[in-house]
Scaffold this motif. Structure first.
Motif, short mmCIF file in Angstrom:
data_model
loop_
_atom_site.label_atom_id
_atom_site.label_comp_id
_atom_site.label_asym_id
_atom_site.label_seq_id
_atom_site.Cartn_x
_atom_site.Cartn_y
_atom_site.Cartn_z
N GLY A 155 0.86 -1.18 0.00
CA GLY A 155 0.00 0.00 0.00
C GLY A 155 0.89 1.22 0.00
O GLY A 155 2.09 1.12 -0.19
N ASN A 156 0.31 2.36 0.23
CA ASN A 156 1.17 3.52 0.27
C ASN A 156 1.42 3.94 1.71
O ASN A 156 0.72 3.54 2.64
CB ASN A 156 0.60 4.67 -0.56
CG ASN A 156 -0.74 5.14 -0.05
OD1 ASN A 156 -0.97 5.21 1.14
ND2 ASN A 156 -1.62 5.47 -0.97
N MET A 157 2.41 4.76 1.89
CA MET A 157 2.77 5.23 3.21
C MET A 157 2.19 6.62 3.47
O MET A 157 2.57 7.27 4.41
CB MET A 157 4.30 5.28 3.33
CG MET A 157 4.95 3.93 3.19
SD MET A 157 6.74 4.01 3.27
CE MET A 157 7.11 5.10 1.92
N LEU A 158 1.30 7.06 2.61
CA LEU A 158 0.73 8.39 2.77
C LEU A 158 -0.36 8.36 3.84
O LEU A 158 -1.12 7.41 3.93
CB LEU A 158 0.16 8.87 1.44
CG LEU A 158 1.15 8.87 0.26
CD1 LEU A 158 0.43 9.27 -1.00
CD2 LEU A 158 2.33 9.79 0.53
N GLN A 159 -0.38 9.41 4.62
CA GLN A 159 -1.38 9.49 5.68
C GLN A 159 -2.23 10.73 5.47
O GLN A 159 -1.74 11.77 5.03
CB GLN A 159 -0.70 9.56 7.05
CG GLN A 159 0.08 8.31 7.37
CD GLN A 159 0.79 8.45 8.72
OE1 GLN A 159 0.70 9.46 9.37
NE2 GLN A 159 1.48 7.39 9.11
N GLN A 160 -3.47 10.64 5.83
CA GLN A 160 -4.37 11.77 5.68
C GLN A 160 -4.10 12.78 6.80
O GLN A 160 -3.91 12.41 7.96
CB GLN A 160 -5.83 11.29 5.77
CG GLN A 160 -6.82 12.39 5.50
CD GLN A 160 -8.24 11.84 5.47
OE1 GLN A 160 -8.49 10.68 5.76
NE2 GLN A 160 -9.17 12.70 5.11
N THR A 161 -4.04 14.05 6.43
CA THR A 161 -3.85 15.12 7.39
C THR A 161 -4.99 16.11 7.24
O THR A 161 -5.85 15.97 6.37
CB THR A 161 -2.51 15.85 7.17
OG1 THR A 161 -2.55 16.50 5.89
CG2 THR A 161 -1.34 14.87 7.23
N GLU A 162 -4.98 17.13 8.06
CA GLU A 162 -6.05 18.15 7.98
C GLU A 162 -5.99 18.96 6.70
O GLU A 162 -6.96 19.54 6.28
CB GLU A 162 -5.97 19.07 9.20
CG GLU A 162 -4.63 19.80 9.29
CD GLU A 162 -4.46 20.55 10.59
OE1 GLU A 162 -4.04 21.72 10.51
OE2 GLU A 162 -4.74 19.97 11.65
N ASN A 163 -4.81 18.98 6.03
CA ASN A 163 -4.67 19.72 4.77
C ASN A 163 -4.87 18.85 3.54
O ASN A 163 -4.76 19.33 2.42
CB ASN A 163 -3.29 20.37 4.71
CG ASN A 163 -3.07 21.40 5.80
OD1 ASN A 163 -4.02 22.06 6.22
ND2 ASN A 163 -1.85 21.53 6.27
N SER A 164 -5.20 17.57 3.73
CA SER A 164 -5.37 16.67 2.58
C SER A 164 -6.73 16.88 1.92
O SER A 164 -7.68 17.35 2.56
CB SER A 164 -5.31 15.22 3.05
OG SER A 164 -4.06 14.94 3.62
N ASP A 165 -6.83 16.53 0.65
CA ASP A 165 -8.11 16.61 -0.07
C ASP A 165 -8.89 15.34 0.12
O ASP A 165 -8.49 14.26 -0.07
CB ASP A 165 -7.87 16.85 -1.57
CG ASP A 165 -7.39 18.26 -1.83
OD1 ASP A 165 -7.61 19.11 -0.97
OD2 ASP A 165 -6.79 18.47 -2.91
#
Length: 151
Positions: free
Chosen positions: A141-151
């Motif tokens: 999977g990816n290592m990207l995490q959702q943050t408050e600035n994510s779409d």
């Protein structure tokens, strides 16, 4: 006419023959890559070139394997440095020394007319940090995490 013949004969008489210097050859084989001890590591080194320096003088970049003529060698020992090179962005017209690999260095005495066969090895430099290997794998999977600035 006599002046021309006299000039030509004097030129031929006083011209000297210079013996051509016999080159020595470096026969550089393909690089051997020494992998780090991490068992989960995948390697594809793609080392295609050898950037050769002899006694501090850059000789050139050559595809491996190749035989390289060297004219200016020391009588006793010669410092030979071979840097591993790759095709930048996979393009054969733009080649670079790969900055993350160690160069191969040796001191050899090479006689005039002799061919020295070299089997260079390289590995990653100690300063190289494999940040993504310790954070996870892209295949799972990816290592990207959702943050408050994510779409």
């Amino acid at each position: 006419m006599k002046k021309i013949l006299l000039t030509l004969s004097l030129c031929l008489f006083f011209s000297c023959e210079k013996e051509a210097e016999k080159p020595s050859f470096l026969s550089i084989q393909n690089f051997s890559f020494v992998a780090p001890e991490s068992p989960s590591f995948w390697f594809d080194e793609n080392i295609t070139d050898a950037w050769v320096t002899v006694n501090g003088n850059f000789i050139g970049a050559f595809e491996t394997p190749s035989n390289i003529p060297i004219l200016e060698l020391e009588e006793i020992t010669n410092d030979i440095r071979i840097s591993p090179g790759i095709k930048e962005n996979g393009i054969s017209g733009s080649r670079i020394i790969y900055p993350f690999y160690n160069f191969y260095e040796l001191t050899e005495s090479i006689n005039t007319g002799e061919t020295k066969i070299i089997h260079p090895t390289t590995s990653y430099q100690e300063e190289v940090n494999f940040k993504f290997l310790t954070q996870g794998e892209f295949e799972v999977g990816n290592m990207l995490q959702q943050t408050e600035n994510s779409d």
